[in-house]
Motif scaffolding. Sequence first.
Motif, PDB file in Angstrom:
ATOM      1  N   LYS A 294       0.856  -1.197   0.000  1.00 45.18           N
ATOM      2  CA  LYS A 294       0.000   0.000   0.000  1.00 45.18           C
ATOM      3  C   LYS A 294       0.888   1.243   0.000  1.00 45.18           C
ATOM      4  N   TYR A 295       0.493   2.212  -0.766  1.00 45.85           N
ATOM      5  CA  TYR A 295       1.245   3.464  -0.792  1.00 45.85           C
ATOM      6  C   TYR A 295       0.472   4.515  -0.022  1.00 45.85           C
ATOM      7  N   PRO A 296       1.178   5.506   0.509  1.00 44.17           N
ATOM      8  CA  PRO A 296       0.471   6.464   1.388  1.00 44.17           C
ATOM      9  C   PRO A 296      -0.498   7.371   0.645  1.00 44.17           C
ATOM     10  N   SER A 297      -1.493   7.821   1.388  1.00 41.03           N
ATOM     11  CA  SER A 297      -2.451   8.804   0.878  1.00 41.03           C
ATOM     12  C   SER A 297      -1.854  10.193   0.981  1.00 41.03           C
ATOM     13  N   CYS A 298      -2.342  11.065   0.150  1.00 43.71           N
ATOM     14  CA  CYS A 298      -1.941  12.456   0.267  1.00 43.71           C
ATOM     15  C   CYS A 298      -3.215  13.300   0.182  1.00 43.71           C
ATOM     16  N   VAL A 320     -14.107  16.931 -12.763  1.00 41.17           N
ATOM     17  CA  VAL A 320     -12.908  17.776 -12.883  1.00 41.17           C
ATOM     18  C   VAL A 320     -11.727  17.045 -12.229  1.00 41.17           C
ATOM     19  N   VAL A 321     -11.979  16.514 -11.047  1.00 40.88           N
ATOM     20  CA  VAL A 321     -10.907  15.826 -10.319  1.00 40.88           C
ATOM     21  C   VAL A 321     -10.429  14.603 -11.104  1.00 40.88           C
ATOM     22  N   ARG A 322     -11.369  13.854 -11.632  1.00 39.37           N
ATOM     23  CA  ARG A 322     -10.985  12.670 -12.411  1.00 39.37           C
ATOM     24  C   ARG A 322     -10.233  13.036 -13.680  1.00 39.37           C
ATOM     25  N   ASP A 323     -10.700  14.099 -14.355  1.00 42.87           N
ATOM     26  CA  ASP A 323     -10.032  14.512 -15.590  1.00 42.87           C
ATOM     27  C   ASP A 323      -8.577  14.857 -15.311  1.00 42.87           C
ATOM     28  N   VAL A 324      -8.346  15.530 -14.191  1.00 42.73           N
ATOM     29  CA  VAL A 324      -6.988  15.965 -13.874  1.00 42.73           C
ATOM     30  C   VAL A 324      -6.163  14.803 -13.320  1.00 42.73           C
ATOM     31  N   ALA A 325      -6.723  14.091 -12.363  1.00 46.42           N
ATOM     32  CA  ALA A 325      -5.894  13.141 -11.605  1.00 46.42           C
ATOM     33  C   ALA A 325      -6.073  11.693 -12.039  1.00 46.42           C
ATOM     34  N   GLY A 326      -7.083  11.426 -12.864  1.00 51.60           N
ATOM     35  CA  GLY A 326      -7.290  10.041 -13.322  1.00 51.60           C
ATOM     36  C   GLY A 326      -7.396   9.090 -12.143  1.00 51.60           C
ATOM     37  N   ASP A 327      -6.679   7.988 -12.237  1.00 54.32           N
ATOM     38  CA  ASP A 327      -6.760   6.986 -11.166  1.00 54.32           C
ATOM     39  C   ASP A 327      -5.836   7.296  -9.990  1.00 54.32           C
ATOM     40  N   LEU A 328      -5.273   8.502  -9.991  1.00 55.90           N
ATOM     41  CA  LEU A 328      -4.455   8.871  -8.826  1.00 55.90           C
ATOM     42  C   LEU A 328      -5.310   9.466  -7.717  1.00 55.90           C
ATOM     43  N   MET A 372      -2.229   3.363  -6.788  1.00 54.34           N
ATOM     44  CA  MET A 372      -2.278   1.938  -6.458  1.00 54.34           C
ATOM     45  C   MET A 372      -0.904   1.303  -6.648  1.00 54.34           C
ATOM     46  N   ASP A 373      -0.057   1.949  -7.458  1.00 54.00           N
ATOM     47  CA  ASP A 373       1.155   1.276  -7.923  1.00 54.00           C
ATOM     48  C   ASP A 373       2.450   1.840  -7.353  1.00 54.00           C
ATOM     49  N   ARG A 374       2.379   3.052  -6.804  1.00 54.34           N
ATOM     50  CA  ARG A 374       3.644   3.672  -6.383  1.00 54.34           C
ATOM     51  C   ARG A 374       3.376   4.742  -5.350  1.00 54.34           C
ATOM     52  N   SER A 375       4.450   5.263  -4.790  1.00 53.37           N
ATOM     53  CA  SER A 375       4.319   6.319  -3.790  1.00 53.37           C
ATOM     54  C   SER A 375       4.210   7.662  -4.512  1.00 53.37           C
TER      55      SER A 375
END
Length: 401
Positions: A294-298, A320-328, A372-375
């Motif tokens: 698991k990688y940390p939340s920000c 808007v959030v999804r468009d900018v950040a996608g799956d992040l 999901m994949d990195r920090s």
Amino acid sequence: MHKIFPRVRRVSSLANGRVELLGNQYPTDSVTNSHYADFTHISSLSPLVSPFKNFDELSFPQDHPGRAVTDSYYVNKDLMLRTHTSAHEVEVFRRGEDKWLLTADVYRRDEIDGSHYPVFHQMEGARIFSADAAGMKEVEERTIVIEDVPHVSATNPSQPTHDPLYSELVAQNLKLSLNSLMLTLFGGAGVGSGAPLRVRWIEAYFPFTSPSFEVEVFFRGKWLEILGSGVVRQATLDTANVSNKIGWAFGLGLERIAMILYSIPDIRLFWSTDERFISQFKDKQITTFQPYSKYPSCFKDVSFWTQQDVALHENDFCDVVRDVAGDLVEDVKRASGSLCVFPAMTPLQIDRFVHPKSNRTSLCYRINYRSMDRSLSNEEANELQSRVVSQLKEQFGVEIR
Ligand code: PHE
């Protein structure tokens, strides 16, 4: 009459009219795989449909919230992405199919959390019978009465044009078929933690079925809705030119089934191209997904005044959030504007602060960025956040507080 109710098995009833189905209490012998084999399977239909097909043909009222541009994806006023596989019911019934399954991708503008995603998959299933003694005999042969919440009741009525007995039988057949499906899917050894699976039936409402039901499965501390179902509205069958039939339909959320089956904690994982995810499914024998580190939340907060005359719907914000950040982005929560008190609130709680003098509305959101994949570095999260802010200003003219 007595032949209609050949065997009675009990399923535990809970308070508030809900029912819990525990695997070992239900007769598994009644339905074998061959029971499903003769359902026609349909897939590969285009996701682009008319709103007429998605809603009107299914008796959705004109003011149904699902029609709103804030809830569904429209290409233009005559074309949209289907919001459910039920959009194809009329055309499939019209083809003369009376036992069918249809799998497809469906699209909804929705909240952001671990079990919602703007595109997901459903399987629609339906079975219709001749609405006469011969048809009902066919139902009867496959029906075992489950004593739980009434299948048909004052709050979940049969349709005015239906013989109440036929409606009752069809509803029983629906429940039997879906309970058997549930046991076939989840009843096997090794699902999840090994604790008994908890499934419950709930009275529901859909414009295109009556009576209607939902089925929920207990997963990771909460009830997860996995399907909607009911006795097909006669208007649907009339439109499809099969007025002489009566039957049931259901729509099943496929990702959610897979999440429960393999203990997949987050719906976004289905879109991961990470080998650590994909490789686990190459061997079909897997029973429990092994989460990788698991990688940390920000967390980043944003609060702003909306323009008096520009409505900003929650789903607009999420897009808007999804468009900018996608799956992040993992989730988005909202707090009342003046204080931004986050800890006690529930996801996307409707809670706004209207300034008494200026009459402007203040909104406050907390965005949880996590990969999901990195920090994710703080700089990267800051960069995403500033792009969200500038998009909000640009698209909705908001004023950051
Ligand atoms: N289409 C419904 C949904 O997506 C599910 C459903 C299908 C309900 C068929 C009743 C009958 O929520």
